[in-house]
Design a protein around this motif. Structure first.
Motif, PDB file in Angstrom:
ATOM      1  N   VAL A   5      -5.123   6.485   6.394  1.00 32.63           N
ATOM      2  CA  VAL A   5      -4.684   7.842   6.679  1.00 32.63           C
ATOM      3  C   VAL A   5      -5.114   8.150   8.111  1.00 32.63           C
ATOM      4  CG1 VAL A   5      -6.758   9.006   5.798  1.00 32.63           C
ATOM      5  CG2 VAL A   5      -4.566  10.145   5.649  1.00 32.63           C
ATOM      6  N   TYR A   6      -4.337   8.976   8.793  1.00 30.97           N
ATOM      7  CA  TYR A   6      -4.682   9.267  10.191  1.00 30.97           C
ATOM      8  C   TYR A   6      -4.242  10.677  10.550  1.00 30.97           C
ATOM      9  CZ  TYR A   6       0.274   8.326  10.996  1.00 30.97           C
ATOM     10  OH  TYR A   6       1.646   8.365  10.941  1.00 30.97           O
ATOM     11  N   ALA A   7      -4.841  11.213  11.605  1.00 34.09           N
ATOM     12  CA  ALA A   7      -4.455  12.533  12.109  1.00 34.09           C
ATOM     13  C   ALA A   7      -4.334  12.446  13.628  1.00 34.09           C
ATOM     14  CB  ALA A   7      -5.495  13.581  11.719  1.00 34.09           C
ATOM     15  N   GLU A  56      -4.336   3.154  15.124  1.00 31.13           N
ATOM     16  CA  GLU A  56      -3.956   2.910  16.528  1.00 31.13           C
ATOM     17  C   GLU A  56      -2.552   2.316  16.618  1.00 31.13           C
ATOM     18  OE1 GLU A  56      -6.810   2.034  15.134  1.00 31.13           O
ATOM     19  OE2 GLU A  56      -8.280   3.223  16.254  1.00 31.13           O
ATOM     20  N   CYS A  57      -2.267   1.373  15.714  1.00 30.29           N
ATOM     21  CA  CYS A  57      -0.965   0.709  15.685  1.00 30.29           C
ATOM     22  C   CYS A  57       0.128   1.711  15.305  1.00 30.29           C
ATOM     23  CB  CYS A  57      -1.007  -0.454  14.700  1.00 30.29           C
ATOM     24  SG  CYS A  57       0.458  -1.490  14.660  1.00 30.29           S
ATOM     25  N   ARG A  58      -0.160   2.548  14.314  1.00 26.10           N
ATOM     26  CA  ARG A  58       0.827   3.538  13.861  1.00 26.10           C
ATOM     27  C   ARG A  58       1.074   4.586  14.945  1.00 26.10           C
ATOM     28  NH1 ARG A  58       4.696   5.182  12.952  1.00 26.10           N
ATOM     29  NH2 ARG A  58       5.551   6.326  11.213  1.00 26.10           N
ATOM     30  N   LEU A 106     -11.806  12.915  11.813  1.00 25.44           N
ATOM     31  CA  LEU A 106     -11.192  13.568  10.655  1.00 25.44           C
ATOM     32  C   LEU A 106     -10.828  12.591   9.542  1.00 25.44           C
ATOM     33  CD1 LEU A 106      -8.721  16.017  12.433  1.00 25.44           C
ATOM     34  CD2 LEU A 106     -10.888  16.604  11.346  1.00 25.44           C
ATOM     35  N   PHE A 107     -10.624  11.332   9.881  1.00 18.03           N
ATOM     36  CA  PHE A 107     -10.078  10.427   8.869  1.00 18.03           C
ATOM     37  C   PHE A 107     -10.834   9.109   8.690  1.00 18.03           C
ATOM     38  CE2 PHE A 107      -7.692   9.656  12.844  1.00 18.03           C
ATOM     39  CZ  PHE A 107      -7.893   8.303  13.022  1.00 18.03           C
ATOM     40  N   GLU A 108     -11.679   8.736   9.630  1.00 23.27           N
ATOM     41  CA  GLU A 108     -12.266   7.391   9.594  1.00 23.27           C
ATOM     42  C   GLU A 108     -13.034   7.103   8.298  1.00 23.27           C
ATOM     43  OE1 GLU A 108     -14.210   6.541  13.330  1.00 23.27           O
ATOM     44  OE2 GLU A 108     -12.412   5.415  13.842  1.00 23.27           O
ATOM     45  N   HIS A 109     -13.705   8.132   7.767  1.00 22.75           N
ATOM     46  CA  HIS A 109     -14.504   7.938   6.552  1.00 22.75           C
ATOM     47  C   HIS A 109     -13.636   7.628   5.326  1.00 22.75           C
ATOM     48  CE1 HIS A 109     -13.453  12.158   7.018  1.00 22.75           C
ATOM     49  NE2 HIS A 109     -13.600  12.311   5.731  1.00 22.75           N
ATOM     50  N   GLU A 120      -1.404   8.522  -0.015  1.00 21.36           N
ATOM     51  CA  GLU A 120      -0.524   9.697   0.003  1.00 21.36           C
ATOM     52  C   GLU A 120      -1.258  10.945  -0.459  1.00 21.36           C
ATOM     53  OE1 GLU A 120       2.837   8.326  -2.280  1.00 21.36           O
ATOM     54  OE2 GLU A 120       3.803   7.448  -0.500  1.00 21.36           O
ATOM     55  N   LYS A 121      -2.148  10.760  -1.415  1.00 20.97           N
ATOM     56  CA  LYS A 121      -2.945  11.880  -1.906  1.00 20.97           C
ATOM     57  C   LYS A 121      -3.898  12.387  -0.813  1.00 20.97           C
ATOM     58  CE  LYS A 121      -5.588  11.959  -5.790  1.00 20.97           C
ATOM     59  NZ  LYS A 121      -6.029  11.355  -7.076  1.00 20.97           N
ATOM     60  N   LEU A 122      -4.521  11.433  -0.116  1.00 19.55           N
ATOM     61  CA  LEU A 122      -5.462  11.798   0.952  1.00 19.55           C
ATOM     62  C   LEU A 122      -4.737  12.431   2.137  1.00 19.55           C
ATOM     63  CD1 LEU A 122      -7.849   8.729   0.814  1.00 19.55           C
ATOM     64  CD2 LEU A 122      -8.475  11.109   0.377  1.00 19.55           C
ATOM     65  N   GLU A 123      -3.515  11.987   2.391  1.00 15.64           N
ATOM     66  CA  GLU A 123      -2.707  12.563   3.462  1.00 15.64           C
ATOM     67  C   GLU A 123      -2.498  14.065   3.202  1.00 15.64           C
ATOM     68  OE1 GLU A 123       1.458  11.492   3.178  1.00 15.64           O
ATOM     69  OE2 GLU A 123       1.613  11.342   5.355  1.00 15.64           O
ATOM     70  N   ALA A 124      -2.080  14.380   1.986  1.00 11.73           N
ATOM     71  CA  ALA A 124      -1.854  15.778   1.615  1.00 11.73           C
ATOM     72  C   ALA A 124      -3.165  16.565   1.640  1.00 11.73           C
ATOM     73  CB  ALA A 124      -1.221  15.852   0.226  1.00 11.73           C
ATOM     74  N   GLN A 125      -4.225  15.917   1.170  1.00 13.93           N
ATOM     75  CA  GLN A 125      -5.541  16.570   1.125  1.00 13.93           C
ATOM     76  C   GLN A 125      -6.056  16.877   2.529  1.00 13.93           C
ATOM     77  OE1 GLN A 125      -8.529  14.494  -1.402  1.00 13.93           O
ATOM     78  NE2 GLN A 125      -9.965  14.980   0.258  1.00 13.93           N
ATOM     79  N   LEU A 126      -5.883  15.925   3.451  1.00 19.17           N
ATOM     80  CA  LEU A 126      -6.323  16.117   4.831  1.00 19.17           C
ATOM     81  C   LEU A 126      -5.558  17.275   5.488  1.00 19.17           C
ATOM     82  CD1 LEU A 126      -7.998  15.269   7.246  1.00 19.17           C
ATOM     83  CD2 LEU A 126      -6.470  13.321   7.594  1.00 19.17           C
TER      84      LEU A 126
END
Ligand SMILES: [Zn+2]
Length: 140
Positions: A5-7, A56-58, A106-109, A120-126
């Motif tokens: 997941v990333y921001a 980084e790639c994304r 925000l997302f590394e952990h 997908e769940k974490l994406e929405a949660q973030l």
């Protein structure tokens, strides 16, 4: 296969420069903000996503996998076989035009993530956490 997941922090000033508000699609996902009032200083804009590629790639794909004759080679090593070379649009308009940098803290952990379903769940949660903290977030 691991997922991530990333921001991406977006250029807020550039996004509101033309009309004083970001594009409609962005406003619609952020109805916790009253867009008729000036934004407070602490309100940052983010694009949130999840992928089998490392952040980084994304991020590079959002910037480069767009337009004619797309040819991008995966930089993170997570794509196998034919998937290593991307020839299709993998770019979100907000990330492409306004993406400044990855907000790692925000997302590394969360990474790596064991399945797409959890990613997908974490994406929405973030996105939801960012909104709760007074920011604006967009995800597909
Ligand atoms: Zn990759």
């Amino acid at each position: 296969m691991p997922y991530y997941v990333y921001a991406i922090r977006l250029d807020r000033d550039a996004m509101i420069r033309r009309t004083g508000k970001p594009p409609h699609k962005f406003c619609d996902q952020n109805d916790h903000i009253d867009w008729d009032y000036p934004l407070h200083d602490g309100c940052d804009f983010y694009y949130v996503g999840q992928s089998m590629h490392k952040p980084e790639c994304r991020f590079a794909q959002h910037k480069e996998c767009y337009g004619w004759r797309i040819k991008f080679t995966c930089q993170c090593g997570n794509a196998r076989g034919k998937g290593k070379v991307i020839t299709q649009n993998r770019s979100n308009r907000f990330a492409r035009d306004y993406g400044l940098f990855l907000s790692h803290s925000l997302f590394e952990h969360h990474n790596p993530i064991k399945s797409r379903a959890v990613a997908e769940k974490l994406e929405a949660q973030l996105a939801s956490e960012l909104r709760s903290n007074g920011h604006a977030a967009y995800y597909n």
